[in-house]
Design an enzyme around this catalytic site. Structure first.
Site, PDB file in Angstrom:
ATOM      1  N   LYS A 187       0.846  -1.197   0.000  1.00 28.49           N
ATOM      2  CA  LYS A 187       0.000   0.000   0.000  1.00 28.49           C
ATOM      3  C   LYS A 187       0.883   1.250   0.000  1.00 28.49           C
ATOM      4  CE  LYS A 187      -3.449   2.377   2.780  1.00 28.49           C
ATOM      5  NZ  LYS A 187      -4.348   2.335   3.920  1.00 28.49           N
TER       6      LYS A 187
ATOM      7  N   GLU B  35      10.538  -4.610   4.634  1.00 28.40           N
ATOM      8  CA  GLU B  35      10.698  -5.998   4.189  1.00 28.40           C
ATOM      9  C   GLU B  35      10.388  -6.129   2.700  1.00 28.40           C
ATOM     10  OE1 GLU B  35       9.037  -4.928   6.809  1.00 28.40           O
ATOM     11  OE2 GLU B  35       9.100  -6.349   8.480  1.00 28.40           O
TER      12      GLU B  35
ATOM     13  N   GLY C 226      -4.774  -1.813   5.121  1.00 25.70           N
ATOM     14  CA  GLY C 226      -3.928  -2.926   4.678  1.00 25.70           C
ATOM     15  C   GLY C 226      -4.584  -4.284   4.899  1.00 25.70           C
ATOM     16  N   ARG C 227      -5.129  -4.500   6.083  1.00 21.38           N
ATOM     17  CA  ARG C 227      -5.697  -5.825   6.394  1.00 21.38           C
ATOM     18  C   ARG C 227      -7.097  -6.014   5.811  1.00 21.38           C
ATOM     19  NH1 ARG C 227      -4.410  -2.711  10.584  1.00 21.38           N
ATOM     20  NH2 ARG C 227      -6.026  -1.818  11.895  1.00 21.38           N
TER      21      ARG C 227
ATOM     22  N   GLU D 162      -4.533  -6.844  14.887  1.00 22.78           N
ATOM     23  CA  GLU D 162      -4.009  -5.542  14.483  1.00 22.78           C
ATOM     24  C   GLU D 162      -5.129  -4.497  14.550  1.00 22.78           C
ATOM     25  OE1 GLU D 162      -0.497  -5.073  11.584  1.00 22.78           O
ATOM     26  OE2 GLU D 162      -2.192  -4.424  10.384  1.00 22.78           O
TER      27      GLU D 162
ATOM     28  N   HIS E 187      -4.155 -33.510  17.406  1.00 26.92           N
ATOM     29  CA  HIS E 187      -2.989 -34.297  17.808  1.00 26.92           C
ATOM     30  C   HIS E 187      -1.872 -33.399  18.313  1.00 26.92           C
ATOM     31  CE1 HIS E 187      -4.728 -38.006  16.249  1.00 26.92           C
ATOM     32  NE2 HIS E 187      -5.292 -37.207  15.358  1.00 26.92           N
TER      33      HIS E 187
ATOM     34  N   LYS F 134       9.415  -1.001  13.713  1.00 23.77           N
ATOM     35  CA  LYS F 134      10.096  -0.494  12.513  1.00 23.77           C
ATOM     36  C   LYS F 134      11.221   0.464  12.919  1.00 23.77           C
ATOM     37  CE  LYS F 134       6.003  -0.625   9.542  1.00 23.77           C
ATOM     38  NZ  LYS F 134       5.065   0.160   8.760  1.00 23.77           N
TER      39      LYS F 134
HETATM   40  O1  F6P Z   1       2.048  -4.349   9.734  1.00 20.27           O
HETATM   41  C1  F6P Z   1       1.723  -2.990   9.560  1.00 20.27           C
HETATM   42  C2  F6P Z   1       1.202  -2.780   8.227  1.00 20.27           C
HETATM   43  O2  F6P Z   1       1.020  -1.420   8.079  1.00 20.27           O
HETATM   44  C3  F6P Z   1      -0.089  -3.542   7.944  1.00 20.27           C
HETATM   45  O3  F6P Z   1      -1.214  -2.904   8.400  1.00 20.27           O
HETATM   46  C4  F6P Z   1      -0.021  -3.669   6.468  1.00 20.27           C
HETATM   47  O4  F6P Z   1      -0.916  -4.622   6.021  1.00 20.27           O
HETATM   48  C5  F6P Z   1       1.424  -4.050   6.294  1.00 20.27           C
HETATM   49  O5  F6P Z   1       2.105  -3.255   7.233  1.00 20.27           O
HETATM   50  C6  F6P Z   1       1.983  -3.855   4.926  1.00 20.27           C
HETATM   51  O6  F6P Z   1       1.969  -2.520   4.541  1.00 20.27           O
HETATM   52  P1  F6P Z   1       2.179  -2.100   3.039  1.00 20.27           P
HETATM   53  O7  F6P Z   1       1.075  -2.705   2.238  1.00 20.27           O
HETATM   54  O8  F6P Z   1       2.117  -0.602   3.039  1.00 20.27           O
HETATM   55  O9  F6P Z   1       3.507  -2.607   2.587  1.00 20.27           O
END
Ligand code: F6P
Length: 564
Positions: free
Chosen positions: A208, A214, A269-270, A355, A386, A514
């Site tokens: 987003k 990462e 995001g979620r 979250e 199990h 972060k």
């Molecule tokens: O984990 C924090 C967060 O902001 C989530 O809400 C989001 O889904 C994720 O990082 C990834 O963010 P982006 O889509 O901006 O890379």
């Protein structure tokens, strides 16, 4: 007007009093007293059947919980969300994931913009692109069709599409294999890349913000790998596309605007699976089936908007969760999908619920008195049986469970599905009934055990029972049912957030990690950098440096791209 905590409502006072009775109830007695209990405490919506009768409640509990929802303004907040009000107050954003699955032509304007038209324009572009990839008219640099799709994203830009691609794997195009890379840990890419042919691989950089450390690191590594195999930067455009809200950053990365599928800041995001973030799902299952998934979610949206609270599935699921969490003080909720294809669903719900509602202050920033989101965890049945079900049956903590199963399998191996469903139903029955000492003694006698053996074994064979669960049955795990199932939990999460009084749509807690990681990353990459730390952290940094000494252009750690 300052926000009133739910603990200050008249409904809460009534529920507290009611709980002094309900905590003495035994589910096995409630079932014995009312043969119609399961019929009364169940409902069916959009192909989902919810049986909530194995919870420590009755109709009067539900009536009080519904009063709680009303007193907390669930209906008003629901209207505000659907109308596009800026209910994400800390970020001043509307929350309109429901608009992503609204049928074409529905009028919905945000700040004067027709967002229904915007949504469908992007869906149309995604559909055209998917069609080209699926039919093989989109070709890689050596004129071969795409075989592998690698989604690079994390959190909501990973968990939703990964879960959906797994859930819908019987529908995946036979030539296409979706892969998901999310972690900063390079082991995943290192294991995957040697199996890929760059000429037939499509990378989707899904973010987003297009700034997530990462994702940017993995995307750069994938790009470098591609160029090492095929040193022709002009061909990157055939193999790298993006899903994002950040046009400039996507362009700066080297992805052309025509290869970017946009979405908007009003998509959390979620909650973004329904947007361009769903591109790997659309590529895998095709645009038509993706539309079915949207339609299933939309059916649930309409139900959530229109059904009276007492017959409203997401509202009921939320209220039962509140009853367990805030009155019985159950700290966790286990998700038990009896379907291998739903194996990523617990992880998806972890982000969705934890979250969203793992918060300790209310929307005005005032500390909360009551607990909010329970810990969400789980795995597929029968594997869980199990592993950790022992604790669910006889452990010291009561763990409510959501059992989820599909009535029809998508395979035709004889016997398997009946056995799977039998296990699912048997577990919820056993958790509810337990086993009394008389029953256990009779069982041991029937096994021919001596009185000494019975005396020794009896305490181990008693099950307390009275352990609550919901059972959700889908007629089948189709795109439409999956859409409805996800939307059900999205709205459940929303209702709980309203009652707990939190902003379910920000995630400031994630930011801390972060910032801290950036500081330490600099110290690992460059020994001359040093920050103040506790003795434990200093010791860990020293150990890591000793194994991979920081050098300007050598060593594993310093070779890594700086954490953006
Ligand atoms: O984990 C924090 C967060 O902001 C989530 O809400 C989001 O889904 C994720 O990082 C990834 O963010 P982006 O889509 O901006 O890379």
């Amino acid at each position: 007007m300052p926000q009133m905590p739910f603990t200050a409502t008249a409904a809460n006072a009534a529920l507290m009093e009611h709980h002094t009775l309900a905590r003495g109830w035994q589910l096995r007695d409630l079932f014995a007293q009312d043969p119609a209990r399961a019929q009364t405490l169940s409902l069916e919506v959009a192909g989902l059947f919810l049986d909530y009768s194995k919870n420590r409640l009755d109709r009067s509990t539900i009536a009080l919980l519904v009063r709680l929802a009303q007193e907390c303004g669930v209906e008003k907040h629901r209207e505000a969300m659907f109308a596009g009000e800026r209910i994400n107050t800390t970020e001043q954003r509307a929350v309109l994931h429901t608009a992503l699955r609204a049928p074409r032509g529905q009028s919905l304007r945000l700040d004067g913009v027709d967002i229904n038209a915007q949504v469908h324009a992007v869906l149309d572009r995604m559909a055209a692109f998917s069609e080209r990839v699926r039919t093989g008219t989109w070709r890689g640099y050596s004129d071969l069709p795409i075989t592998d799709i690698v989604n690079i994203g994390i959190g909501g830009s990973d968990l939703g599409p990964k879960m959906a691609c797994q859930a819908l794997r019987p529908y995946v195009h036979p030539r296409l294999t979706p892969h998901f890379i999310s972690n900063a840990d390079g082991h995943d890419l290192a294991a995957l890349l040697p199996h890929l042919n760059p000429a037939t691989t499509l990378f989707i950089v899904a973010s987003k913000t297009f700034t997530t450390a990462e994702t940017m690191m993995n995307a750069q590594t994938a790009r470098a790998w591609f160029l090492r195999q095929h040193p022709h930067p002009a061909d990157l455009e055939k193999h790298f596309v993006a899903a994002s809200t950040n046009t400039e950053a996507v362009q700066a990365f080297g992805i052309a605007p025509e290869n970017m599928f946009p979405f908007w800041d009003w998509v959390g995001g979620r909650y973004s699976l329904w947007s361009a973030i769903g591109l790997p799902v659309m590529l895998a299952i095709g645009a038509e089936r993706f539309t079915h998934m949207l339609a299933g979610a939309h059916a649930l949206d309409r139900h959530f908007q229109q059904a009276p609270l007492v017959q409203n599935m997401p509202v009921l699921l939320a209220l039962i969760g509140i009853w367990n969490r805030n009155y019985f003080h159950d700290a966790t909720l286990s998700i038990a999908p009896y379907h291998e294809d739903l194996k990523h669903f617990p992880a998806y719900l972890q982000q969705l619920e934890m979250e969203s509602n793992g918060k300790q202050v209310n929307r005005d920033g005032v500390p909360l008195e009551a607990c909010t989101c329970p810990v969400i965890w789980g795995d597929v049945g029968t594997n869980g049986q199990h592993a950790y079900f022992q604790l669910l049956h006889q452990g010291c903590d009561i763990v409510p469970v959501d059992f989820i199963a599909a009535l029809k399998p998508s395979h035709d191996f004889p016997g398997h599905h009946t056995a799977l469903l039998a296990n699912c139903f048997a577990q919820s029955e056993a958790l509810m009934l337990g086993k009394t000492s008389d029953e256990a003694r009779n069982d041991l006698r029937a096994e021919g055990k001596s009185s000494e053996a019975i005396a020794a074994l009896l305490p181990h064979k008693i099950f307390p029972g009275n352990r609550p669960s919901n059972t959700l049955l889908l007629d089948e795990l189709s795109p439409a049912r999956l859409g409805a199932l996800i939307a059900l939990y999205e709205h459940k999460t929303f209702v709980q957030g309203v009652i707990w009084g939190v902003n379910s749509f920000d995630q400031w807690g994630v930011e801390l990690g972060k910032v801290l990681a950036k500081k330490i990353h600099a110290e690992l990459a460059d020994a001359s950098v040093s920050n103040q730390h506790d003795s434990s952290t200093l010791g860990l940094i020293a150990r890591a440096r000793a194994v991979a000494p920081a050098k300007p252009d050598g060593g594993n750690i310093s070779r890594a791209e700086p954490f953006p």
